[in-house]
Design a protein around this motif. Structure first.
Motif, PDB file in Angstrom:
ATOM      1  N   HIS A 255      -1.787  -8.500   3.646  1.00  0.00           N
ATOM      2  CA  HIS A 255      -3.000  -8.285   4.449  1.00  0.00           C
ATOM      3  C   HIS A 255      -4.231  -8.294   3.540  1.00  0.00           C
ATOM      4  O   HIS A 255      -5.212  -8.976   3.804  1.00  0.00           O
ATOM      5  N   VAL A 256      -4.151  -7.521   2.455  1.00  0.00           N
ATOM      6  CA  VAL A 256      -5.302  -7.375   1.560  1.00  0.00           C
ATOM      7  C   VAL A 256      -5.556  -8.674   0.790  1.00  0.00           C
ATOM      8  O   VAL A 256      -6.687  -9.146   0.695  1.00  0.00           O
TER       9      VAL A 256
ATOM     10  N   THR B  95      -2.512  -2.874   7.789  1.00  0.00           N
ATOM     11  CA  THR B  95      -3.246  -2.519   6.577  1.00  0.00           C
ATOM     12  C   THR B  95      -2.368  -1.986   5.447  1.00  0.00           C
ATOM     13  O   THR B  95      -2.810  -1.877   4.321  1.00  0.00           O
ATOM     14  N   ASN B  96      -1.098  -1.662   5.744  1.00  0.00           N
ATOM     15  CA  ASN B  96      -0.177  -1.233   4.685  1.00  0.00           C
ATOM     16  C   ASN B  96       0.124  -2.353   3.709  1.00  0.00           C
ATOM     17  O   ASN B  96       0.600  -2.127   2.615  1.00  0.00           O
TER      18      ASN B  96
ATOM     19  N   GLN C 156      -7.223   7.250  -8.444  1.00  0.00           N
ATOM     20  CA  GLN C 156      -6.414   8.268  -7.753  1.00  0.00           C
ATOM     21  C   GLN C 156      -5.163   8.597  -8.565  1.00  0.00           C
ATOM     22  O   GLN C 156      -4.743   9.743  -8.662  1.00  0.00           O
TER      23      GLN C 156
ATOM     24  N   ALA D 216       0.899   3.992  -2.918  1.00  0.00           N
ATOM     25  CA  ALA D 216       0.647   5.391  -2.552  1.00  0.00           C
ATOM     26  C   ALA D 216       1.822   6.276  -2.972  1.00  0.00           C
ATOM     27  O   ALA D 216       1.632   7.383  -3.467  1.00  0.00           O
TER      28      ALA D 216
ATOM     29  N   ILE E 123       1.668   6.910  -6.642  1.00  0.00           N
ATOM     30  CA  ILE E 123       0.632   7.904  -6.938  1.00  0.00           C
ATOM     31  C   ILE E 123       1.108   9.298  -6.518  1.00  0.00           C
ATOM     32  O   ILE E 123       0.891  10.276  -7.224  1.00  0.00           O
ATOM     33  N   ASN E 124       1.797   9.389  -5.391  1.00  0.00           N
ATOM     34  CA  ASN E 124       2.302  10.679  -4.909  1.00  0.00           C
ATOM     35  C   ASN E 124       3.561  11.125  -5.643  1.00  0.00           C
ATOM     36  O   ASN E 124       4.085  12.197  -5.377  1.00  0.00           O
TER      37      ASN E 124
ATOM     38  N   GLY F 147       0.819  -1.202   0.000  1.00  0.00           N
ATOM     39  CA  GLY F 147       0.000   0.000   0.000  1.00  0.00           C
ATOM     40  C   GLY F 147       0.855   1.255   0.000  1.00  0.00           C
ATOM     41  O   GLY F 147       0.578   2.223  -0.697  1.00  0.00           O
ATOM     42  N   VAL F 148       1.946   1.211   0.773  1.00  0.00           N
ATOM     43  CA  VAL F 148       2.869   2.352   0.829  1.00  0.00           C
ATOM     44  C   VAL F 148       3.494   2.575  -0.543  1.00  0.00           C
ATOM     45  O   VAL F 148       3.611   3.703  -1.018  1.00  0.00           O
TER      46      VAL F 148
ATOM     47  N   LYS G  14      -5.979  -1.532  -6.831  1.00  0.00           N
ATOM     48  CA  LYS G  14      -7.441  -1.516  -6.860  1.00  0.00           C
ATOM     49  C   LYS G  14      -7.924  -0.449  -7.829  1.00  0.00           C
ATOM     50  O   LYS G  14      -7.194   0.495  -8.146  1.00  0.00           O
TER      51      LYS G  14
ATOM     52  N   GLN H  72      -8.586   7.932   4.418  1.00  0.00           N
ATOM     53  CA  GLN H  72      -7.773   7.334   5.475  1.00  0.00           C
ATOM     54  C   GLN H  72      -6.749   8.342   5.981  1.00  0.00           C
ATOM     55  O   GLN H  72      -6.491   8.450   7.178  1.00  0.00           O
TER      56      GLN H  72
ATOM     57  N   SER I 116       1.214   2.866  11.409  1.00  0.00           N
ATOM     58  CA  SER I 116       0.989   1.703  10.567  1.00  0.00           C
ATOM     59  C   SER I 116       0.049   2.019   9.406  1.00  0.00           C
ATOM     60  O   SER I 116      -0.019   1.286   8.445  1.00  0.00           O
ATOM     61  N   GLY I 117      -0.680   3.113   9.510  1.00  0.00           N
ATOM     62  CA  GLY I 117      -1.630   3.416   8.446  1.00  0.00           C
ATOM     63  C   GLY I 117      -1.188   4.500   7.474  1.00  0.00           C
ATOM     64  O   GLY I 117      -1.604   4.506   6.317  1.00  0.00           O
TER      65      GLY I 117
ATOM     66  N   PRO J 171      -9.925   0.795   7.603  1.00  0.00           N
ATOM     67  CA  PRO J 171      -9.713   1.869   6.640  1.00  0.00           C
ATOM     68  C   PRO J 171      -9.619   1.394   5.185  1.00  0.00           C
ATOM     69  O   PRO J 171      -9.851   2.180   4.281  1.00  0.00           O
ATOM     70  N   VAL J 172      -9.280   0.125   4.943  1.00  0.00           N
ATOM     71  CA  VAL J 172      -9.114  -0.291   3.546  1.00  0.00           C
ATOM     72  C   VAL J 172     -10.297  -1.126   3.068  1.00  0.00           C
ATOM     73  O   VAL J 172     -10.249  -1.723   2.015  1.00  0.00           O
TER      74      VAL J 172
ATOM     75  N   LYS K 276      -9.891   1.881  -7.333  1.00  0.00           N
ATOM     76  CA  LYS K 276      -9.871   3.197  -6.706  1.00  0.00           C
ATOM     77  C   LYS K 276      -8.476   3.813  -6.772  1.00  0.00           C
ATOM     78  O   LYS K 276      -8.311   5.021  -6.985  1.00  0.00           O
TER      79      LYS K 276
ATOM     80  N   GLY L   1       1.418   5.188   5.796  1.00  0.00           N
ATOM     81  CA  GLY L   1       2.179   4.848   4.588  1.00  0.00           C
ATOM     82  C   GLY L   1       1.317   4.633   3.365  1.00  0.00           C
ATOM     83  O   GLY L   1       1.624   5.132   2.284  1.00  0.00           O
ATOM     84  N   ASN L   2       0.236   3.894   3.524  1.00  0.00           N
ATOM     85  CA  ASN L   2      -0.553   3.582   2.328  1.00  0.00           C
ATOM     86  C   ASN L   2      -1.750   4.512   2.164  1.00  0.00           C
ATOM     87  O   ASN L   2      -2.618   4.250   1.354  1.00  0.00           O
ATOM     88  N   ALA L   3      -1.772   5.581   2.956  1.00  0.00           N
ATOM     89  CA  ALA L   3      -2.853   6.533   2.802  1.00  0.00           C
ATOM     90  C   ALA L   3      -2.462   7.545   1.734  1.00  0.00           C
ATOM     91  O   ALA L   3      -1.454   8.226   1.863  1.00  0.00           O
ATOM     92  N   VAL L   4      -3.250   7.606   0.676  1.00  0.00           N
ATOM     93  CA  VAL L   4      -2.948   8.563  -0.380  1.00  0.00           C
ATOM     94  C   VAL L   4      -3.292   9.957   0.113  1.00  0.00           C
ATOM     95  O   VAL L   4      -4.323  10.155   0.755  1.00  0.00           O
ATOM     96  N   ARG L   5      -2.383  10.907  -0.185  1.00  0.00           N
ATOM     97  CA  ARG L   5      -2.540  12.268   0.309  1.00  0.00           C
ATOM     98  C   ARG L   5      -3.926  12.818  -0.014  1.00  0.00           C
ATOM     99  O   ARG L   5      -4.374  12.752  -1.154  1.00  0.00           O
TER     100      ARG L   5
END
Lengths: 298, 297
Positions: free
Chosen positions: A171-172, A166-167, A102, A79, A82-83, A75-76, A96, B262, B251-252, B60-61, A98, B254-258
């Motif tokens: 997990h997913v 959740t990163n 993004q 992300a 994307i960033n 996930g990191v 995904k 989340q 832990s969350g 959150p996911v 979504k 990192g994968n949270a898009v700006r």
């Protein structure tokens, strides 16, 4: 005393800077290879050992190339792609819809490359008498519906179910394919990890806990299997035979919890990144994958 | 004459430099608050503040995501309370021993060693907790897993001890010797002197030390992320695996898009964390103020 320590640290830093700048001219010396440049790979904790090995080998062959690898989670990585803060996102799950959306909004055009395959092994302590479980039993364990090993034929002991946070792509992937039983008749998209499940920040942390704890169960990639833990044979349904995770069973498709390991780049890779990806996909690179416990593409 | 003027100029320059530094601290603080508000407040448009704070589901996911942080808040409370309860008596006691009782040679060796302990990176402490303390706690309390709030709290108390000891010791040593002499002259014993003269006299420093320790316990991230266990259920006992607020953010994030949901929700947790530390500081200030009035002559 504190001041002294402070000065010592400053001195140390100063020496470090000297050492680094001292090295700089060496780097600019001409070498045989034409290839140069540096790029970043961020993402899956599962793929990291493999990527790190490939990156090392590639940098050995091309001394002017510099690759930075880090593995906080798929996930990191996605992300970061994307960033715009990474060149390659390594992922142990697919992006995904979504996330694609993004990415498009940020002007990023994700390009997917499968670099290897992974069999997700479910591990327990070697002293645990259980040797095989069905996917629906695993689902019940990770939703906390089953909380004692005796309910699945083991000894009378509480189950300590461990998951990645959740990163993690793992997990997913595990949630979709095992907890929610994707592709089975019993598939239920409402199911979530139970509230008693432990969420750990790294695969190593989960493996350490299984090594120390006779009641723990965790799901690392095949590459993290050691003699200190016991992988379980997985049965798709109660009528199917139990299959142990291995390169062979993942390749012939009999092991039910196998998944692609992916790289994502912004647009088709070019230049030094393309050379690196080509190396990963080459017979040489794929042979390296088997060496560290991953499943090659063919 | 010109020398004098040069001195005055230097004085002015130093003065304004210090003033600017003070100003910078205020600007940074306001900046942090502004950022937390800007990124965190939109989360409450998705989940109402009440639901956000008292909700017990944090997925959150998932589709659709749910954000309820009560379990994180409870975990932070457990971990902070226990680590404070362990670290404060030991820390203040150790400081009192070093400042009042120990011969100077002992003090001069022990204090630097204690201060050196403060320099151990938190990730190393997390590792020690993972490898050594967690199996120990598991067998000592007969738990399912040693990855629990209690393990994290013990690690945290070890991490805040050096700060508490060092700062309290300095404060105790700053109590004027006349106070002690007066106390002895009245016939008080060493223990009575420490209890009724030295510790009250150094109270503002000791409170500051405790606040620093509590602040470390609330804000510490890496160690709690590694050893607290990270379960999402609201922890009813400190021996359960739990996820403090800082661990949830780490832990969350990192994968949270700006700018995503989340991301906003994690900033909202950060905002609440900020308010918590702020109120701890304000309460400490009040306590100090009252104490000062009590001692005012």
């Amino acid at each position: 005393m504190l001041l002294n320590t402070g000065w010592r640290i400053i001195l140390l830093l100063f020496l470090l800077v000297l050492a680094v700048t001292g090295c700089a001219p060496q780097e600019s010396e001409p070498s045989g290879s034409e290839l140069s440049g540096s790029f970043k790979i961020i993402g899956s904790n599962t793929v990291t050992p493999l990527t790190a090995l490939w990156a090392e080998e590639f940098m050995k062959m091309n001394p002017k190339v510099n690759i930075a690898v880090s593995g906080p989670g798929s996930g990191v990585g996605i992300a970061s792609l994307i960033n715009g803060t990474t060149d390659i996102a390594q992922a142990s799950r697919e992006m995904k819809a979504k996330e694609y959306e993004q990415a498009t909004n940020q002007g990023v055009n994700p390009y997917e490359i499968q670099v290897a395959t992974d069999a997700l092994s479910v591990i327990v302590h070697p002293s645990n008498p259980i040797s095989e479980l069905t996917i629906s039993q695993l689902s019940a364990i990770f939703t906390n519906e089953i909380t004692n090993w005796k309910e699945v034929g083991g000894s009378d002991a509480p189950i300590v179910a461990i998951s990645r946070d959740t990163n993690s792509g793992t997990h997913v992937f595990f949630k979709e394919h095992v907890v929610q039983m994707k592709g089975l008749d019993t598939e239920n998209k409402e199911l979530e990890y139970g509230q008693k499940v432990l969420f750990l920040p790294s695969t190593e942390g989960g493996v350490t806990e299984v090594v120390n704890n006779p009641n723990a169960v965790f799901y690392p990639g095949l590459g993290y299997l050691t003699d200190e833990v016991k992988p379980l044979a997985i049965k798709k349904t109660a009528d199917d035979p139990g299959v142990l995770p291995s390169v062979a069973t993942a390749l012939d498709g009999t092991y039910p919890v196998a998944r692609p390991l992916l790289y994502y780049t912004n647009g088709e890779p070019a230049g030094v990144i393309k050379e690196f990806v080509d190396y990963c996909l080459s017979p040489d690179g794929q042979a390296k994958a088997i060496e560290v416990g991953y499943v090659p593409l063919q | 004459m010109s020398l004098k003027r040069r001195w005055r100029f230097r004085e002015k320059a130093i003065e304004s430099f210090i003033f600017l530094n003070g100003l910078l601290a205020v600007i940074i603080l306001l900046g942090v608050l502004f950022l937390l508000l800007r990124e965190g407040l939109p989360a409450f448009a998705y989940t109402s503040p009440l639901k956000f704070f008292f909700g017990t589901q944090w997925y959150p996911v998932s589709e659709p995501p749910t954000f309820g942080m009560l379990s994180f808040f409870a975990a932070t409370l457990w971990v902070t309370l226990i680590s404070t309860a362990v670290a404060v008596p030991i820390g203040v006691g150790c400081a009192a021993y070093l400042a009042e009782v120990a011969p100077s040679r002992v003090r001069e060796t022990v204090k630097p060693v204690v201060e050196l302990l403060a320099g151990i990176p938190s990730v190393v402490m997390g590792f020690i907790g993972l490898m050594l303390l967690s199996p120990l706690v598991q067998s000592a309390f007969n738990l399912n897993t040693g990855l629990s709030g209690l393990t994290a709290a013990i690690m945290l108390s070890m991490m805040s001890l050096p700060i508490i000891v060092s700062v309290s010791e300095d404060a105790l040593r700053a109590v004027p010797n006349e106070f002690r002499e007066a106390s002895y002259a009245l016939g008080a014993t060493k223990w009575e002197t420490i209890r009724h003269v030295c510790i009250p006299g150094a109270l503002s420093g000791i409170t500051a030390a405790i606040m620093l320790g509590v602040g470390r316990a609330i804000g510490e991230t890496m160690t709690v992320l590694m050893v607290a266990g990270g379960a999402l259920a609201v922890p009813l006992s400190p021996t359960e695996p739990m996820m403090p607020m800082t661990a949830a953010i780490a832990s969350g994030i990192g994968n949270a898009v700006r700018g995503g949901l989340q991301y906003q929700a994690l900033f909202a947790i950060g905002l609440i964390l900020f308010l918590m530390t702020l109120s701890v500081n304000l309460i400490a200030d009040r306590v100090l103020e009252r104490q000062k009035q009590k001692f005012a002559r």
